[in-house]
Design a protein around this motif. Structure first.
Motif, PDB file in Angstrom:
ATOM      1  N   TYR A  55       0.651  -1.302  -0.072  1.00 31.83           N
ATOM      2  CA  TYR A  55      -0.294   0.013   0.031  1.00 31.83           C
ATOM      3  C   TYR A  55       0.834   1.464   0.312  1.00 31.83           C
ATOM      4  O   TYR A  55       2.134   1.088   0.370  1.00 31.83           O
ATOM      5  CB  TYR A  55      -0.957  -0.072   1.187  1.00 31.83           C
ATOM      6  CG  TYR A  55      -2.192  -0.872   1.153  1.00 31.83           C
ATOM      7  CD1 TYR A  55      -3.304  -0.656   0.171  1.00 31.83           C
ATOM      8  CD2 TYR A  55      -2.262  -2.132   1.773  1.00 31.83           C
ATOM      9  CE1 TYR A  55      -4.423  -1.458   0.202  1.00 31.83           C
ATOM     10  CE2 TYR A  55      -3.236  -3.231   1.506  1.00 31.83           C
ATOM     11  CZ  TYR A  55      -4.137  -2.794   0.736  1.00 31.83           C
ATOM     12  OH  TYR A  55      -5.559  -3.573   0.782  1.00 31.83           O
ATOM     13  N   PRO A  56       0.384   2.375  -0.404  1.00 31.33           N
ATOM     14  CA  PRO A  56       1.190   3.673  -0.422  1.00 31.33           C
ATOM     15  C   PRO A  56       1.322   4.288   0.715  1.00 31.33           C
ATOM     16  O   PRO A  56       0.977   5.457   1.164  1.00 31.33           O
ATOM     17  CB  PRO A  56       0.349   4.557  -1.274  1.00 31.33           C
ATOM     18  CG  PRO A  56      -1.164   4.017  -1.209  1.00 31.33           C
ATOM     19  CD  PRO A  56      -0.978   2.603  -1.025  1.00 31.33           C
ATOM     20  N   LEU A  57       2.299   3.561   1.632  1.00 29.97           N
ATOM     21  CA  LEU A  57       2.686   4.249   2.727  1.00 29.97           C
ATOM     22  C   LEU A  57       4.237   4.091   2.689  1.00 29.97           C
ATOM     23  O   LEU A  57       5.033   2.848   2.731  1.00 29.97           O
ATOM     24  CB  LEU A  57       2.137   3.415   3.871  1.00 29.97           C
ATOM     25  CG  LEU A  57       2.674   4.048   5.249  1.00 29.97           C
ATOM     26  CD1 LEU A  57       2.058   5.426   5.626  1.00 29.97           C
ATOM     27  CD2 LEU A  57       2.053   3.038   6.494  1.00 29.97           C
ATOM     28  N   PHE A  58       4.961   4.929   1.977  1.00 27.72           N
ATOM     29  CA  PHE A  58       6.413   4.984   1.722  1.00 27.72           C
ATOM     30  C   PHE A  58       7.282   5.298   2.682  1.00 27.72           C
ATOM     31  O   PHE A  58       8.320   4.343   2.871  1.00 27.72           O
ATOM     32  CB  PHE A  58       6.562   5.667   0.419  1.00 27.72           C
ATOM     33  CG  PHE A  58       5.366   5.279  -0.661  1.00 27.72           C
ATOM     34  CD1 PHE A  58       5.552   4.127  -1.214  1.00 27.72           C
ATOM     35  CD2 PHE A  58       4.639   6.229  -1.164  1.00 27.72           C
ATOM     36  CE1 PHE A  58       4.258   3.679  -1.990  1.00 27.72           C
ATOM     37  CE2 PHE A  58       3.550   6.008  -2.049  1.00 27.72           C
ATOM     38  CZ  PHE A  58       3.607   4.637  -2.644  1.00 27.72           C
ATOM     39  N   SER A  59       7.449   6.498   3.094  1.00 27.77           N
ATOM     40  CA  SER A  59       8.760   6.970   3.902  1.00 27.77           C
ATOM     41  C   SER A  59       8.216   8.302   4.702  1.00 27.77           C
ATOM     42  O   SER A  59       7.510   9.124   4.121  1.00 27.77           O
ATOM     43  CB  SER A  59       9.820   7.252   3.259  1.00 27.77           C
ATOM     44  OG  SER A  59      11.039   7.793   3.785  1.00 27.77           O
ATOM     45  N   LEU A  67       4.183   4.448  -6.162  1.00 25.17           N
ATOM     46  CA  LEU A  67       4.276   3.187  -7.027  1.00 25.17           C
ATOM     47  C   LEU A  67       4.576   2.063  -5.849  1.00 25.17           C
ATOM     48  O   LEU A  67       5.321   2.105  -4.862  1.00 25.17           O
ATOM     49  CB  LEU A  67       5.232   3.027  -7.886  1.00 25.17           C
ATOM     50  CG  LEU A  67       5.034   3.623  -9.137  1.00 25.17           C
ATOM     51  CD1 LEU A  67       6.240   3.579 -10.570  1.00 25.17           C
ATOM     52  CD2 LEU A  67       3.626   3.325 -10.087  1.00 25.17           C
ATOM     53  N   SER A  68       3.944   1.043  -6.100  1.00 25.53           N
ATOM     54  CA  SER A  68       3.922  -0.078  -5.021  1.00 25.53           C
ATOM     55  C   SER A  68       5.290  -0.991  -5.143  1.00 25.53           C
ATOM     56  O   SER A  68       6.157  -0.955  -6.212  1.00 25.53           O
ATOM     57  CB  SER A  68       2.865  -1.075  -5.312  1.00 25.53           C
ATOM     58  OG  SER A  68       1.545  -0.531  -4.955  1.00 25.53           O
ATOM     59  N   SER A  69       5.687  -1.724  -3.906  1.00 21.69           N
ATOM     60  CA  SER A  69       6.671  -2.483  -3.857  1.00 21.69           C
ATOM     61  C   SER A  69       6.166  -3.971  -3.923  1.00 21.69           C
ATOM     62  O   SER A  69       4.935  -4.143  -3.924  1.00 21.69           O
ATOM     63  CB  SER A  69       7.424  -2.239  -2.578  1.00 21.69           C
ATOM     64  OG  SER A  69       8.042  -1.081  -2.516  1.00 21.69           O
ATOM     65  N   PHE A  70       7.149  -4.763  -4.273  1.00 21.94           N
ATOM     66  CA  PHE A  70       6.626  -6.286  -4.258  1.00 21.94           C
ATOM     67  C   PHE A  70       7.662  -6.950  -3.126  1.00 21.94           C
ATOM     68  O   PHE A  70       8.933  -6.343  -2.906  1.00 21.94           O
ATOM     69  CB  PHE A  70       7.023  -6.951  -5.627  1.00 21.94           C
ATOM     70  CG  PHE A  70       5.933  -6.611  -6.594  1.00 21.94           C
ATOM     71  CD1 PHE A  70       4.861  -7.200  -6.603  1.00 21.94           C
ATOM     72  CD2 PHE A  70       6.270  -5.728  -7.692  1.00 21.94           C
ATOM     73  CE1 PHE A  70       3.902  -6.904  -7.650  1.00 21.94           C
ATOM     74  CE2 PHE A  70       5.265  -5.485  -8.657  1.00 21.94           C
ATOM     75  CZ  PHE A  70       4.112  -5.923  -8.719  1.00 21.94           C
ATOM     76  N   SER A 265      10.644  -0.984   6.505  1.00 22.82           N
ATOM     77  CA  SER A 265       9.169  -1.378   6.716  1.00 22.82           C
ATOM     78  C   SER A 265       8.064  -1.134   5.559  1.00 22.82           C
ATOM     79  O   SER A 265       8.335  -0.152   4.810  1.00 22.82           O
ATOM     80  CB  SER A 265       8.463  -0.531   7.905  1.00 22.82           C
ATOM     81  OG  SER A 265       8.499   0.760   7.660  1.00 22.82           O
ATOM     82  N   ILE A 266       7.129  -2.155   5.437  1.00 21.11           N
ATOM     83  CA  ILE A 266       6.301  -2.251   4.288  1.00 21.11           C
ATOM     84  C   ILE A 266       4.750  -2.379   4.779  1.00 21.11           C
ATOM     85  O   ILE A 266       4.656  -3.433   5.339  1.00 21.11           O
ATOM     86  CB  ILE A 266       6.810  -3.088   3.436  1.00 21.11           C
ATOM     87  CG1 ILE A 266       8.226  -2.638   2.585  1.00 21.11           C
ATOM     88  CG2 ILE A 266       5.815  -3.132   1.985  1.00 21.11           C
ATOM     89  CD1 ILE A 266       8.756  -3.840   1.793  1.00 21.11           C
ATOM     90  N   SER A 267       4.218  -1.466   4.183  1.00 14.46           N
ATOM     91  CA  SER A 267       2.595  -2.087   4.652  1.00 14.46           C
ATOM     92  C   SER A 267       2.034  -2.840   3.442  1.00 14.46           C
ATOM     93  O   SER A 267       1.799  -2.626   2.417  1.00 14.46           O
ATOM     94  CB  SER A 267       1.850  -0.636   4.550  1.00 14.46           C
ATOM     95  OG  SER A 267       0.484  -0.991   4.823  1.00 14.46           O
ATOM     96  N   LEU A 268       1.662  -4.140   3.699  1.00 14.40           N
ATOM     97  CA  LEU A 268       1.547  -5.035   2.701  1.00 14.40           C
ATOM     98  C   LEU A 268       0.124  -5.103   2.286  1.00 14.40           C
ATOM     99  O   LEU A 268      -0.647  -4.903   2.698  1.00 14.40           O
ATOM    100  CB  LEU A 268       2.044  -6.529   3.308  1.00 14.40           C
ATOM    101  CG  LEU A 268       3.493  -6.844   3.767  1.00 14.40           C
ATOM    102  CD1 LEU A 268       3.383  -8.187   4.479  1.00 14.40           C
ATOM    103  CD2 LEU A 268       4.273  -6.546   2.416  1.00 14.40           C
ATOM    104  N   ARG A 269      -0.010  -5.386   0.774  1.00 15.30           N
ATOM    105  CA  ARG A 269      -1.281  -5.616   0.365  1.00 15.30           C
ATOM    106  C   ARG A 269      -1.083  -6.984  -0.351  1.00 15.30           C
ATOM    107  O   ARG A 269      -0.322  -7.625  -0.780  1.00 15.30           O
ATOM    108  CB  ARG A 269      -1.354  -4.782  -0.681  1.00 15.30           C
ATOM    109  CG  ARG A 269      -2.649  -4.723  -1.611  1.00 15.30           C
ATOM    110  CD  ARG A 269      -2.450  -3.869  -3.047  1.00 15.30           C
ATOM    111  NE  ARG A 269      -3.311  -2.750  -3.258  1.00 15.30           N
ATOM    112  CZ  ARG A 269      -3.109  -1.725  -3.948  1.00 15.30           C
ATOM    113  NH1 ARG A 269      -2.094  -1.641  -4.770  1.00 15.30           N
ATOM    114  NH2 ARG A 269      -3.995  -0.613  -4.013  1.00 15.30           N
ATOM    115  N   CYS A 270      -2.250  -7.938  -0.230  1.00 13.82           N
ATOM    116  CA  CYS A 270      -2.327  -9.113  -0.805  1.00 13.82           C
ATOM    117  C   CYS A 270      -2.098  -9.267  -2.287  1.00 13.82           C
ATOM    118  O   CYS A 270      -2.307  -8.177  -2.803  1.00 13.82           O
ATOM    119  CB  CYS A 270      -3.685  -9.738  -0.470  1.00 13.82           C
ATOM    120  SG  CYS A 270      -5.148  -9.164  -1.375  1.00 13.82           S
TER     121      CYS A 270
END
Length: 296
Positions: A55-59, A67-70, A265-270
């Protein structure tokens, strides 16, 4: 000699993405969709058992593009199989990668026990014992949940990803933590005291695993950097699951290494929801390109 490997890949867009022209951005958007297809193939083959988007929680410190991370864990029978996956990856030349070799928490616990025992040699004479007690007095006492006699490694459930399930419950948050920069210059005494807190962390993690608040977790194999010389900081990766951000903050601050480690840290999305969002973005670029073609 071949040997199995398990590597966590954290994949991000390049920091200069915002300066790319629309054609390059569109190419990457379509590459992301092809990457989803690659993940699905390797999931069916048994190599990709875990994968998430974000999710768009970046820094909180630096401006980042939206843009999303994987986050992908790739399991291979040997390094050649991993190399093949990376060579086929559609994002290999338009993304940046963090690669983290993994081991189980239980396996790493045994190594940490050996380290702790070797550092206990400080207690071999009265002068060393007195110095340890003097320095130890300036640190916090062990938390109430820690019992040195019963602390033991617990591996989380590490439930495999269902690539077709788009349901989510609460907040899933990945924390990748490593020892603080500069710890290579610590005295053996300070290292011995820090190793005590690592065992507090095992107790903390075990408690959260039993409560269902840590759903996935691994320790990090010894690996540093192929570009520049780095100290070998040990670390771990866990995924916290909380009802909301308030509970997440509480779980985060409960960590005995909260102020003594460095975290990503990364806010994860399924991954199913991430795929839907990435397909929409690729279609948006296709529509824009088609509209431009008609006008010209």
């Amino acid at each position: 000699m071949s040997y199995p490997v398990e590597v966590m890949l954290i994949i991000n867009p390049p920091l200069d993405y915002a300066s790319w022209d629309e054609k390059l951005q569109a190419n990457r958007a379509h590459s992301v969709v092809r990457f989803h297809d690659q993940l699905s193939r390797y999931n069916k083959a048994g190599n990709v058992k875990w994968a998430w988007g974000s999710y768009p929680l970046f820094s909180a410190f630096n401006a980042r593009i939206n843009l999303s991370s994987f986050v992908v864990v790739f399991s291979a029978k040997d390094m050649e199989e991993y190399k093949t996956f990376m060579a086929e990856c559609p994002l290999s030349d338009n993304s940046v990668f963090i690669t983290i070799p993994l081991v189980s928490l239980a396996d790493d616990f045994e190594e940490d026990e050996r380290t702790r025992e070797s550092l206990r040699k400080f207690h071999s004479d009265k002068a060393s014992t007195a110095e340890i007690n003097r320095v130890r007095a300036s640190y916090l006492k062990p938390p109430s949940y820690f019992d040195e006699k019963t602390v033991a490694p617990i591996n989380p459930p590490n439930v495999h990803t269902n690539f077709s399930d788009s349901s989510e419950a609460g907040v899933s948050y990945l924390l990748y933590g490593v020892g603080p920069e500069g710890s290579a210059h610590w005295s053996d005494l300070k290292r011995a005291i820090y190793s005590e807190k690592v065992f507090w962390w095992y107790a903390y993690a075990g408690d959260l695993i039993k409560r269902g608040k840590i759903t996935h977790g691994w320790s990090v194999s010894p690996f540093c950097d192929v570009i520049s010389v780095r100290q070998n900081c040990k670390g771990g990766v866990v995924i916290l699951n909380a009802m909301d951000m308030n509970e997440l903050t509480e779980l985060y601050r409960f960590n005995p290494l909260f102020d003594e480690a460095e975290f990503l840290s990364i806010s994860l999305r399924c991954i199913a929801r991430q795929r839907e969002a990435d397909i929409l973005l690729a279609k948006k670029f296709s529509k824009a390109s088609s509209a431009k073609g008609k006008r010209s």
